[in-house]
Scaffold this active site. Structure first.
Site, PDB file in Angstrom:
ATOM      1  N   GLN A  75       0.894  -1.075   0.037  1.00  0.00           N
ATOM      2  CA  GLN A  75       0.038  -0.060   0.237  1.00  0.00           C
ATOM      3  C   GLN A  75       1.190   1.150  -0.422  1.00  0.00           C
ATOM      4  OE1 GLN A  75      -3.281  -0.003   2.843  1.00  0.00           O
ATOM      5  NE2 GLN A  75      -2.043  -2.109   3.358  1.00  0.00           N
ATOM      6  N   ARG A  90      13.938 -11.436  -2.729  1.00  0.00           N
ATOM      7  CA  ARG A  90      15.281 -11.876  -3.382  1.00  0.00           C
ATOM      8  C   ARG A  90      16.541 -12.222  -3.037  1.00  0.00           C
ATOM      9  NH1 ARG A  90      17.854 -10.302  -9.679  1.00  0.00           N
ATOM     10  NH2 ARG A  90      18.336 -12.608  -9.709  1.00  0.00           N
ATOM     11  N   ARG A 165      -4.110   8.783   4.980  1.00  0.00           N
ATOM     12  CA  ARG A 165      -3.702   6.807   5.553  1.00  0.00           C
ATOM     13  C   ARG A 165      -4.191   7.489   7.100  1.00  0.00           C
ATOM     14  NH1 ARG A 165      -3.549   3.099   1.946  1.00  0.00           N
ATOM     15  NH2 ARG A 165      -2.377   3.767  -0.350  1.00  0.00           N
TER      16      ARG A 165
END
Length: 222
Positions: A75, A90, A165
């Site tokens: 988000q 990764r 937010r």
């Protein structure tokens, strides 16, 4: 979750003042006299209220967010006028650390949730041990997996992010993260942190389709 302000523009009020005055003064910034802090605050507030928000882009803040979920960072990174450096799944072998929403605990699903997390990370480890690269084994990891991310935003973008937010209708984890970011700003500059509020506080009404009730919705009737 841990949020730390690791860097910010030195003397931000002076920077904002010089940026604002440059737009309207015949004098170059190097020759401008710096007024009192109270006068600077009034000028910044006036600039903000008039919508001259490009001035706010000259001040920035860098935060370190630790132990937040991938669901939350997905988000956060949608706010594109910012810089992000996130822990890589990764190159980093992930630990069995997850964020568990309170609703899962309260509704009696914590034990079942924990078993699924255990099963997923067990498979993740077995795949790596059998030669599958971390970059491929990570495909099994859940959104709940914790992550660390460094975020840099200028003040204008930070105000925008807070407006969206800090709303009570925002998802709980990102709302908590942004609230902690605001708290970190407040430690170094309470005046600038006062701009970090839900949109409804600035507008005086709720712009959402469904209001939480904190502010009345804007009437569309004539």
């Amino acid at each position: 979750m841990k949020v730390t302000l690791i860097s910010h523009t030195p003397d931000p009020l002076k920077v904002l003042y010089l940026a604002a005055r440059t737009c309207y003064s015949p004098e170059p910034p190097s020759q401008m006299e710096i007024p009192s802090e109270e006068k600077i605050k009034k000028i910044i507030k006036n600039v903000y209220d008039r919508g001259h928000e490009s001035v706010l882009e000259h001040v920035s803040f860098t935060f370190a967010l630790e132990g937040v979920s991938r669901a939350m960072t997905h988000q956060l990174v949608r706010h594109r006028l910012a810089s992000y450096s996130q822990q890589s799944q990764r190159y980093v072998r992930m630990k069995k650390e997850v964020v568990v929403p309170e609703s899962i605990k309260k509704r009696g699903f914590f034990e079942e949730f924990s078993k699924e997390i255990e099963r997923i990370f067990s498979l993740y480890e077995r795949m790596i041990e059998n030669g599958i690269p971390e970059e491929d084994a990570r495909y099994i990891l859940p959104n709940a997996t914790t992550s660390n991310i460094v975020v840099t935003m200028n003040l204008r973008e930070l105000i925008h992010v807070a407006g969206l937010r800090l709303c009570f209708r925002a998802q709980w984890e990102i709302r908590r993260a942004v609230a902690l970011m605001k708290w970190e700003v407040k430690k170094v500059n309470p005046f600038l942190s006062s701009f970090l509020v839900p949109r409804c506080v600035r507008l005086g009404y709720c712009p959402e389709k469904e209001s939480c009730g904190h502010m009345p919705r804007r009437s569309l009737s004539p």
